[in-house]
Design an enzyme around this catalytic site. Structure first.
Site, PDB file in Angstrom:
ATOM      1  CE  LYS A   1      40.325  29.282 -40.020  1.00 14.75           C
ATOM      2  NZ  LYS A   1      39.790  27.967 -39.604  1.00 14.75           N
TER       3      LYS A   1
HETATM    4  C1  LIG Z   1      38.346  27.735 -39.405  1.00 17.95           C
HETATM    5  C2  LIG Z   1      37.885  26.336 -39.451  1.00 17.95           C
HETATM    6  C3  LIG Z   1      36.524  25.995 -39.655  1.00 17.95           C
HETATM    7  C4  LIG Z   1      35.438  27.028 -39.779  1.00 17.95           C
HETATM    8  O1  LIG Z   1      35.513  27.791 -40.962  1.00 17.95           O
HETATM    9  P1  LIG Z   1      34.778  29.216 -41.073  1.00 17.95           P
HETATM   10  O2  LIG Z   1      35.173  29.789 -42.369  1.00 17.95           O
HETATM   11  O3  LIG Z   1      35.348  30.018 -39.896  1.00 17.95           O
HETATM   12  O4  LIG Z   1      33.332  28.995 -40.927  1.00 17.95           O
HETATM   13  C5  LIG Z   1      36.184  24.656 -39.719  1.00 17.95           C
HETATM   14  N1  LIG Z   1      37.114  23.686 -39.561  1.00 17.95           N
HETATM   15  C6  LIG Z   1      38.421  23.965 -39.360  1.00 17.95           C
HETATM   16  C7  LIG Z   1      39.380  22.844 -39.189  1.00 17.95           C
HETATM   17  C8  LIG Z   1      38.866  25.293 -39.304  1.00 17.95           C
HETATM   18  O5  LIG Z   1      40.171  25.554 -39.092  1.00 17.95           O
END
Ligand SMILES: *Cc1c(COP(=O)(O)O)cnc(C)c1O
Length: 497
Positions: free
Chosen positions: A113
């Site tokens: 993120k």
């Molecule tokens: C948020 C997240 C995901 C999923 O991503 P999306 O965009 O919500 O599908 C996968 N792995 C981790 C570690 C995350 O923080």
């Protein structure tokens, strides 16, 4: 040809500029913003061999954020993708055994993120200046662990901005809680909720929908905004690393210019994989996108049967950032699949709201199947995948990445598709030490921070800075509240700042 933005649900097709869409986040009709058309990129695949991450990001993002000047966008990108990442490549690719792993966890919170949330605050600040908003911005975020910390790292000490993160007091890992409660920045506020993530999320949505409250805080010179993954300022920055990964495969001579690749994407809210779909639309030679889920496999069922049904048991798994039953960003894919028909999109979303499910025709599902393949990993399969990669290649996977890796291997075994495969690696193993230790067969796993040390001894990889900081950082936040009191608390924090 200038791109504007419209809502997936608006039949009148009202448009706004990119900076306005960044400021608003979500359309008032409940829909998500999409570009009025897709651009032709001023980018040759062969250029991917030498473009730096910020330079490539500029080429891809400029047409999407076209009311930002060159200087503005370049300044945002320079701040977002620099020394705050621990590697100059920003998103390096590692080749382990038969797969390539695109590591998206070298930012300040060691989860993917950061790639969007290191940029969004600068896009938002610039947007506020461009649109001459004299108002202060209050960012409200409900988090199940990763988004809250990444958002605060991005927004800490950003001018004219406050951020409140609500997390379930008993629903996040100790590492995640510590990461949040040690957050610096005079404008950051962390609140533990005596309830679960859904309670926090529902309340935050209620506060956003409360027009009287919006008026009230306007008197205090504030407006609300959101840092969650439906904002175009989070979505499009994620397109960049798909192209960047392709460049790394070229450099490593794993492919030639024009060859196709597959990506396996650990999926929750469908933001990351949707960015991959946009990359394909923009000309990146992608064969298949693998939608990899954990036991909350609502998306696997959708891609296989055409029925999306959220009426099912909810599981707390070892990959908590994917424990989700309503994947918001899927709405954008539906919109395109339905031929950009807002009326049809709004109808499906209404069905989801009232009955918890909707269905797509076999013809449309066949169209989706040309690009998407979906499967899931149980927690046991996830643990086995972690153990195998470590045994064979001394490469420790976090549980989310392991879900993607498992599904990639299963797909290859099932289809015999020889296309080079990239697994999108979304978190560092240090973020989920207990789960990784269990997977690696440790019988006595220490709780919380002690597990970090234990994992370090086993995998012998250096601590990322955010982890070493946890050991001696003071806890700066200790506020808690009941979900029913969240609105009053937001008002109070606004009055005090
Ligand atoms: C948020 C997240 C995901 C999923 O991503 P999306 O965009 O919500 O599908 C996968 N792995 C981790 C570690 C995350 O923080």
């Amino acid at each position: 040809m200038d791109i504007l933005y419209r809502s997936t649900r608006d039949q009148a097709q009202q448009t706004m500029t990119a900076s306005q869409a960044v400021l608003q986040g979500l359309s008032p009709d409940g829909g998500l913003f999409v570009p009025t058309q897709l651009p032709e990129l001023n980018l040759e695949l062969s250029e991917l061999l030498h473009l730096s991450y910020p330079k490539l990001a500029y080429k891809i993002l400029q047409p999407f954020f076209n009311d930002y000047t060159k200087e503005e966008l370049e300044a945002c990108l320079a701040k977002a993708y620099g020394k705050n990442f621990t590697t100059p490549e920003i998103t390096p690719v590692e080749f382990k055994r038969d797969l390539a792993y695109l590591e998206l966890f070298h930012g300040p919170t060691i989860a993917f993120k950061d790639l969007a949330l290191q940029l969004l605050p600068h896009l938002l600040q610039t947007a506020a200046a461009k649109n001459q908003t004299a108002l202060q911005t209050m960012i409200l975020t409900a988090t199940s662990g990763d988004t809250g910390k990444a958002a605060m790292e991005g927004f800490a000490d950003v001018k004219d901005t406050q951020i409140i993160v609500f997390y379930p007091k008993d629903g996040v890992s100790e590492i995640q809680e510590r990461q949040m409660r040690t957050q610096k920045g005079k404008n950051t506020h962390v609140v533990g909720i005596t309830g679960n993530f859904d309670d926090a999320q529902t309340k935050v949505k209620e506060i956003f929908d409360d027009q009287a409250f919006a008026q009230e805080i306007r008197q205090e010179n504030y407006q609300l905004s959101s840092a969650n993954s439906i904002n175009i300022g989070r979505l499009f920055p994620q397109v960049v690393y798909y192209f960047y990964a392709y460049g790394q495969l070229l450099k490593a001579k794993q492919i030639k210019v024009g060859d196709k690749v597959n990506f396996s994407v650990p999926t929750g809210n469908f933001g990351d994989i949707l960015a991959g779909w946009y990359a394909k639309k923009l000309g990146l030679p992608i064969n298949k996108l693998l939608c990899a889920s954990n036991e909350n496999n609502v998306l696997t069922e959708f891609f296989r049967t055409g029925t999306y049904d959220r009426n099912r048991d909810f599981y707390v798994t070892t990959s908590p950032s994917m424990d989700i039953l309503v994947s918001s960003n899927l709405e954008r894919l539906l919109f395109y699949t339905l031929g950009e028909d807002s009326k049809a999109t709004a109808k499906l979303m209404e069905q989801l709201k009232t009955t918890g499910k909707y269905q797509l025709s076999p013809a449309l599902m066949e169209q989706l199947a040309q690009t998407f393949y979906a499967d899931f990993a149980t927690q046991e399969q996830t643990a086995t995948e972690i153990a195998q990669l470590f045994d064979d290649a001394k490469y420790p996977l976090d549980p989310h990445t392991a879900v993607g890796s498992f599904v990639a291997h299963k797909y290859q075994a099932e289809t015999n598709d020889q296309t080079p495969m990239v697994v999108v690696s979304t978190a560092s193993p240090y973020k989920f030490p207990e789960a990784v230790l269990h997977a690696l067969g440790e019988k006595n796993v220490a709780p919380g921070l002690a597990a970090v040390t234990q994992l370090h001894e086993l995998i012998k990889q250096p601590y990322p800075p955010t982890i070493s900081a946890l050991f001696d950082a003071p806890l700066l936040h200790d506020q808690t509240c009941a979900p029913a009191d969240m609105k009053a608390l937001v008002a109070q924090i606004i009055r005090e700042n």
